[in-house]
Design a protein around this motif. Structure first.
Motif, PDB file in Angstrom:
ATOM      1  N   ILE A  48      50.041  15.980  24.371  1.00 54.22           N
ATOM      2  CA  ILE A  48      50.897  17.168  24.401  1.00 54.22           C
ATOM      3  C   ILE A  48      50.077  18.418  24.681  1.00 54.22           C
ATOM      4  O   ILE A  48      50.521  19.330  25.382  1.00 54.22           O
ATOM      5  CB  ILE A  48      51.652  17.316  23.065  1.00 54.22           C
ATOM      6  CG1 ILE A  48      52.739  16.236  22.947  1.00 54.22           C
ATOM      7  CG2 ILE A  48      52.286  18.701  22.937  1.00 54.22           C
ATOM      8  CD1 ILE A  48      53.480  16.256  21.631  1.00 54.22           C
ATOM      9  N   VAL A 123      48.481  25.249  22.294  1.00 50.34           N
ATOM     10  CA  VAL A 123      49.040  25.323  23.639  1.00 50.34           C
ATOM     11  C   VAL A 123      49.297  26.781  23.971  1.00 50.34           C
ATOM     12  O   VAL A 123      49.780  27.547  23.126  1.00 50.34           O
ATOM     13  CB  VAL A 123      50.353  24.507  23.753  1.00 50.34           C
ATOM     14  CG1 VAL A 123      50.950  24.653  25.134  1.00 50.34           C
ATOM     15  CG2 VAL A 123      50.087  23.045  23.439  1.00 50.34           C
ATOM     16  N   VAL A 127      53.175  28.399  28.366  1.00 52.52           N
ATOM     17  CA  VAL A 127      53.453  27.034  28.820  1.00 52.52           C
ATOM     18  C   VAL A 127      54.725  26.544  28.144  1.00 52.52           C
ATOM     19  O   VAL A 127      54.841  26.564  26.920  1.00 52.52           O
ATOM     20  CB  VAL A 127      52.286  26.084  28.490  1.00 52.52           C
ATOM     21  CG1 VAL A 127      52.637  24.658  28.874  1.00 52.52           C
ATOM     22  CG2 VAL A 127      51.024  26.520  29.219  1.00 52.52           C
ATOM     23  N   ILE A 129      57.107  23.541  27.141  1.00 51.45           N
ATOM     24  CA  ILE A 129      57.082  22.097  26.943  1.00 51.45           C
ATOM     25  C   ILE A 129      58.500  21.642  26.618  1.00 51.45           C
ATOM     26  O   ILE A 129      59.033  21.964  25.550  1.00 51.45           O
ATOM     27  CB  ILE A 129      56.114  21.691  25.810  1.00 51.45           C
ATOM     28  CG1 ILE A 129      54.700  22.174  26.138  1.00 51.45           C
ATOM     29  CG2 ILE A 129      56.126  20.190  25.602  1.00 51.45           C
ATOM     30  CD1 ILE A 129      53.672  21.812  25.087  1.00 51.45           C
ATOM     31  N   LYS A 149      55.727  19.247  30.778  1.00 45.15           N
ATOM     32  CA  LYS A 149      55.053  20.524  30.532  1.00 45.15           C
ATOM     33  C   LYS A 149      55.031  21.346  31.817  1.00 45.15           C
ATOM     34  O   LYS A 149      54.458  20.929  32.825  1.00 45.15           O
ATOM     35  CB  LYS A 149      53.621  20.268  30.037  1.00 45.15           C
ATOM     36  CG  LYS A 149      53.577  19.632  28.656  1.00 45.15           C
ATOM     37  CD  LYS A 149      52.172  19.504  28.135  1.00 45.15           C
ATOM     38  CE  LYS A 149      51.395  18.430  28.868  1.00 45.15           C
ATOM     39  NZ  LYS A 149      50.053  18.244  28.297  1.00 45.15           N
TER      40      LYS A 149
END
Length: 281
Positions: A48, A123, A127, A129, A149
């Motif tokens: 992830i 992260v 971004v 996800i 993603k």
């Protein structure tokens, strides 16, 4: 992870001199398992958060997790199997339930599947996800997870040309269509790049126009305009009022947009919105 590694070294040292020496590699392994099992997302913790991966799939219990690399221009095979396996169904269910809970969605018998947005630690904030999760109630092979993603930086038309995804003629046609407020519809199955194509061409909307994106998928659409607004129907954020597509359409009209973007047309309400926008020009 550095602080966790230090704590691991201290814990090993407290066990006494009889404990075999622990090298940096072993400390890193121990720190990884601590992060994965206590503050992470089980076997999916690293995939992830890996910026080099675009998609992550865990399709059924006992099957290897598959990933898709972000730079696939010269890749021979899109989906790459890893050595990660979720071999316990209850642990898999807990993972799926936990992923949904991160976006405020409770999976149960009445709601066995959901699409959620994740914002895990480690992260970048820009971004997106997107995660599709499901319980065994609707999946023959047990729970499943599909994670996509969106890159921190949207691809440009030049990037798509270099990858061979588009021709220069199509790019020029889309440019003219956006600039002159024509209707553009990107159609296709999940994961073929509709949102990527849309984001690549949103800068073609004139800077002094006001674009407004509506519907659930608007969270994945980037509007590089100071006048741009994104509206979505995230019901769990409206504890006392359910926001409908009709509410969004009313709000959109008050904003007096020059261009309206419907990020997903896959429900009755979104089809009605699309028809209304076409009818009203």
């Amino acid at each position: 992870c550095g602080a966790i590694a230090d704590r691991v070294r201290e814990a090993v040292a407290d066990r006494g001199p009889a404990v075999p020496p622990v090298g940096d590699d072993h400390v890193a392994d121990l720190a990884y398992y601590v992060v994965r099992d206590l503050v992470g997302d089980a076997e999916l913790t690293i995939p992830i958060r890996d910026p080099n991966l675009e998609d992550v799939e865990a399709n059924r219990v006992g099957e290897r997790v598959k990933v898709v690399a972000r730079d696939r221009v010269h890749a021979a095979d899109d989906r790459i199997p890893t050595n990660l396996v979720l071999d316990d169904e209850q642990r898999f269910v807990d993972l799926v339930t936990g992923l949904a809970a991160q976006d405020g969605v409770e999976l149960n018998a009445a709601t066995p599947s959901a699409k959620v947005n994740l914002e895990p630690d480690g992260v970048a904030d820009d971004v997106t996800i997107r995660c599709a999760v499901a319980l065994p109630a609707i999946s023959e092979g047990g729970p499943h997870v599909s994670i996509r993603k969106q890159a921190a930086d949207a691809l440009t038309p030049v990037d798509l040309l270099r990858q061979g995804s588009l021709t220069a003629g199509i790019v020029a046609l889309l440019w003219l269509a956006y600039e002159h407020h024509r209707v553009v519809l990107f159609s296709g199955p999940t994961g073929v790049g509709k949102t990527t194509l849309m984001n690549a061409h949103m800068p073609f909307v004139p800077f002094d126009d006001r674009p407004v994106s509506i519907d659930e998928g608007s969270r994945e659409v980037r509007l590089p305009h100071e006048t741009g607004v994104s509206l979505s129907t995230r019901e769990h954020e409206q504890a006392f009022k359910r926001v409908s597509m009709a509410d969004l359409m009313t709000a959109t009209n008050y904003l007096n947009p020059d261009i309206e973007v419907i990020a997903e047309i896959n429900t009755r309400a979104s089809f009605e919105s699309f028809a209304q926008i076409l009818n009203t020009g």
